[in-house]
Motif scaffolding. Structure first.
Motif, mmCIF file in Angstrom:
data_model
loop_
_atom_site.group_PDB
_atom_site.id
_atom_site.type_symbol
_atom_site.label_atom_id
_atom_site.label_comp_id
_atom_site.label_asym_id
_atom_site.label_seq_id
_atom_site.Cartn_x
_atom_site.Cartn_y
_atom_site.Cartn_z
ATOM 1 N N MET A 201 0.851 -1.163 0.000
ATOM 2 C CA MET A 201 0.000 0.000 0.000
ATOM 3 C C MET A 201 0.908 1.240 0.000
ATOM 4 O O MET A 201 1.827 1.335 0.799
ATOM 5 C CB MET A 201 -0.868 -0.006 1.252
ATOM 6 N N ALA A 202 0.634 2.193 -0.925
ATOM 7 C CA ALA A 202 1.461 3.397 -1.026
ATOM 8 C C ALA A 202 0.652 4.545 -1.601
ATOM 9 O O ALA A 202 -0.323 4.335 -2.326
ATOM 10 C CB ALA A 202 2.666 3.124 -1.913
ATOM 11 N N VAL A 203 1.062 5.743 -1.298
ATOM 12 C CA VAL A 203 0.483 6.925 -1.922
ATOM 13 C C VAL A 203 0.994 6.975 -3.353
ATOM 14 O O VAL A 203 2.172 6.735 -3.609
ATOM 15 C CB VAL A 203 0.899 8.192 -1.143
ATOM 16 N N THR A 204 0.123 7.288 -4.303
ATOM 17 C CA THR A 204 0.522 7.274 -5.710
ATOM 18 C C THR A 204 0.607 8.660 -6.339
ATOM 19 O O THR A 204 0.973 8.786 -7.501
ATOM 20 C CB THR A 204 -0.456 6.414 -6.536
ATOM 21 N N GLY A 205 0.270 9.676 -5.604
ATOM 22 C CA GLY A 205 0.359 11.028 -6.148
ATOM 23 C C GLY A 205 -0.469 11.993 -5.334
ATOM 24 O O GLY A 205 -1.135 11.615 -4.374
ATOM 25 N N ILE A 206 -0.425 13.255 -5.718
ATOM 26 C CA ILE A 206 -1.223 14.277 -5.058
ATOM 27 C C ILE A 206 -2.593 14.297 -5.709
ATOM 28 O O ILE A 206 -2.703 14.463 -6.931
ATOM 29 C CB ILE A 206 -0.539 15.653 -5.149
ATOM 30 N N GLY A 207 -3.617 14.136 -4.917
ATOM 31 C CA GLY A 207 -4.977 14.071 -5.452
ATOM 32 C C GLY A 207 -5.666 15.416 -5.541
ATOM 33 O O GLY A 207 -6.693 15.550 -6.200
ATOM 34 N N GLY A 208 -5.127 16.428 -4.918
ATOM 35 C CA GLY A 208 -5.732 17.749 -4.992
ATOM 36 C C GLY A 208 -4.954 18.733 -4.157
ATOM 37 O O GLY A 208 -4.175 18.360 -3.289
ATOM 38 N N LEU A 209 -5.175 19.995 -4.433
ATOM 39 C CA LEU A 209 -4.602 21.074 -3.639
ATOM 40 C C LEU A 209 -5.752 21.999 -3.304
ATOM 41 O O LEU A 209 -6.387 22.558 -4.200
ATOM 42 C CB LEU A 209 -3.523 21.823 -4.435
ATOM 43 N N PHE A 210 -6.069 22.125 -2.036
ATOM 44 C CA PHE A 210 -7.215 22.909 -1.581
ATOM 45 C C PHE A 210 -6.715 24.066 -0.737
ATOM 46 O O PHE A 210 -5.919 23.863 0.178
ATOM 47 C CB PHE A 210 -8.170 22.025 -0.769
ATOM 48 N N PHE A 211 -7.147 25.272 -1.040
ATOM 49 C CA PHE A 211 -6.700 26.431 -0.287
ATOM 50 C C PHE A 211 -7.804 27.468 -0.221
ATOM 51 O O PHE A 211 -8.657 27.542 -1.092
ATOM 52 C CB PHE A 211 -5.411 27.024 -0.870
ATOM 53 N N ARG A 212 -7.796 28.238 0.835
ATOM 54 C CA ARG A 212 -8.819 29.259 1.062
ATOM 55 C C ARG A 212 -8.615 30.430 0.116
ATOM 56 O O ARG A 212 -7.506 30.732 -0.283
ATOM 57 C CB ARG A 212 -8.776 29.734 2.509
ATOM 58 N N SER A 213 -9.731 31.095 -0.200
ATOM 59 C CA SER A 213 -9.667 32.226 -1.118
ATOM 60 C C SER A 213 -10.756 33.235 -0.788
ATOM 61 O O SER A 213 -11.876 32.852 -0.447
ATOM 62 C CB SER A 213 -9.844 31.730 -2.557
ATOM 63 N N GLY A 214 -10.444 34.493 -0.930
ATOM 64 C CA GLY A 214 -11.434 35.538 -0.736
ATOM 65 C C GLY A 214 -12.466 35.560 -1.845
ATOM 66 O O GLY A 214 -13.611 35.953 -1.641
ATOM 67 N N ASP A 215 -12.072 35.138 -3.043
ATOM 68 C CA ASP A 215 -12.969 35.079 -4.198
ATOM 69 C C ASP A 215 -12.614 33.844 -5.020
ATOM 70 O O ASP A 215 -11.875 33.928 -6.007
ATOM 71 C CB ASP A 215 -12.842 36.350 -5.041
ATOM 72 N N PRO A 216 -13.103 32.663 -4.602
ATOM 73 C CA PRO A 216 -12.721 31.414 -5.260
ATOM 74 C C PRO A 216 -12.983 31.396 -6.764
ATOM 75 O O PRO A 216 -12.157 30.877 -7.528
ATOM 76 C CB PRO A 216 -13.564 30.355 -4.545
#
Length: 118
Positions: A1-16
């Motif tokens: 079992m291993a991580v295979t990659g980055i599945g997303g990047l989530f960050f806060r925003s004043g105006d998404p």
């Protein structure tokens, strides 16, 4: 079992919506909460930096590094669209490739990285 990659990047925003549009318009990234960006396979560096690092602004907890092709052409496009691009001689043609920096509309530093030709 291993991580295979980055599945997303989530960050806060004043105006998404506006911020997602900026990433789509200037960088071609299909950004947004309901979007899925299909990126090319390649190297990803996952590296915590010391808290006192001066590699990027101290008021930012992270910097986004984007792997690109044809960095010079991308820089010309961004500058023609009014995006400020930072370049330094020590970032040109290093053993790791070439780099430039921009900032998104809310100040997040973005490093543009063109890996060296294989």
């Amino acid at each position: 079992m291993a991580v295979t990659g980055i599945g997303g990047l989530f960050f806060r925003s004043g105006d998404p919506d506006a911020r997602a549009a900026w990433y789509r318009d200037h960088l071609g990234i299909d950004a947004g909460q309901v979007s899925i960006w299909q990126q090319d396979a390649g190297m990803t560096v996952f590296a915590p930096f010391p808290a006192d690092s001066d590699y990027f602004a101290a008021d930012q907890s992270f910097m986004l590094n984007l792997r690109v092709s044809e960095l010079e052409e991308l820089i010309a496009k961004l500058e023609s669209e009014g995006v400020a691009v930072e370049r330094r001689p020590e970032w040109e043609a290093t053993e790791y490739g070439s780099f430039a920096r921009i900032h998104d509309p809310e100040g997040l530093p973005i490093e543009l990285w063109e890996p060296p030709a294989e």
